[in-house]
Design a protein around this motif. Structure first.
Motif, PDB file in Angstrom:
ATOM      1  N   LEU A   1       0.826  -1.211   0.000  1.00  0.00           N
ATOM      2  CA  LEU A   1       0.000   0.000   0.000  1.00  0.00           C
ATOM      3  C   LEU A   1       0.859   1.259   0.000  1.00  0.00           C
ATOM      4  N   ALA A   2       2.016   1.198   0.656  1.00  0.00           N
ATOM      5  CA  ALA A   2       2.913   2.361   0.692  1.00  0.00           C
ATOM      6  C   ALA A   2       3.465   2.684  -0.689  1.00  0.00           C
ATOM      7  N   ALA A   3       3.478   1.705  -1.581  1.00  0.00           N
ATOM      8  CA  ALA A   3       4.015   1.922  -2.933  1.00  0.00           C
ATOM      9  C   ALA A   3       2.986   2.541  -3.880  1.00  0.00           C
ATOM     10  N   LEU A   4       1.735   2.652  -3.443  1.00  0.00           N
ATOM     11  CA  LEU A   4       0.699   3.222  -4.305  1.00  0.00           C
ATOM     12  C   LEU A   4       0.924   4.720  -4.493  1.00  0.00           C
ATOM     13  N   PRO A   5       0.529   5.250  -5.657  1.00  0.00           N
ATOM     14  CA  PRO A   5       0.723   6.685  -5.888  1.00  0.00           C
ATOM     15  C   PRO A   5      -0.160   7.560  -5.014  1.00  0.00           C
ATOM     16  N   GLU A   6      -1.270   7.034  -4.552  1.00  0.00           N
ATOM     17  CA  GLU A   6      -2.186   7.780  -3.689  1.00  0.00           C
ATOM     18  C   GLU A   6      -2.390   6.964  -2.415  1.00  0.00           C
ATOM     19  N   PRO A   7      -2.242   7.577  -1.241  1.00  0.00           N
ATOM     20  CA  PRO A   7      -2.339   6.790  -0.010  1.00  0.00           C
ATOM     21  C   PRO A   7      -3.745   6.245   0.256  1.00  0.00           C
ATOM     22  N   VAL A   8      -3.777   5.038   0.795  1.00  0.00           N
ATOM     23  CA  VAL A   8      -5.024   4.430   1.263  1.00  0.00           C
ATOM     24  C   VAL A   8      -4.782   3.925   2.679  1.00  0.00           C
TER      25      VAL A   8
END
Length: 155
Positions: free
Chosen positions: A84-91
């Motif tokens: 999840l930390a690698a996603l361009p937008e945080p979730v």
């Protein structure tokens, strides 16, 4: 080539072998190669210093191989957080149910953000035990302000 693409290509090759009646031989070949690679990877994991191994865990191909061979040093929750930390937008991670494989997430911003497909792709290598993604939208902010003055005739 991604681990998903490699997996599809291997499955396609095995499917072709099934058409020719050689599926058992093909599956045995894959099992032998997997055991060989698992042994070699286990030796590498033991030889790499923890700091070096930690840096490698962000690579989806390395993470996927370590998970595939049950050699990944992190638990599922940590691997989910890493993906999840690698996603361009945080979730935001709301929870993971290991029994069903469902991960519940919330967008932290109320924009377009990441799609479920983006999240699933990020999780595929790092946490293949995640089989379903429930992505909730961020709550809309209530705008509080002064009300416009009512027209004179409405008063």
């Amino acid at each position: 080539m991604t681990p998903e693409q490699t997996g599809r290509r291997i499955q396609e090759a095995l499917d072709r072998l099934a058409d020719d009646g050689a599926q058992d031989t093909g599956e045995q070949l894959v099992r032998e190669l997997m055991a060989f690679y698992a042994d070699g990877l286990a030796r590498l994991v033991r030889a790499v210093p923890p700091a070096g191994l930690s840096a490698l865990l962000d690579d989806p191909a390395v993470a996927g191989l370590l998970v595939l061979h049950d050699l990944h040093p992190e638990d599922a929750a940590t691997r989910i957080a890493r993906a999840l930390a690698a996603l361009p937008e945080p979730v935001e991670l709301l929870g993971f149910e290991p029994g069903s494989g469902t991960v519940r997430l919330r967008r932290t911003r109320s924009g377009c953000g990441c799609s479920e497909q983006d999240v699933e792709a990020a999780l595929a290598c790092h946490a293949p035990e995640v089989t379903a993604v429930v992505l909730e939208r961020a709550p809309q902010l209530l705008q509080i302000g002064t009300r416009p003055a009512a027209p004179a005739e409405a008063r």
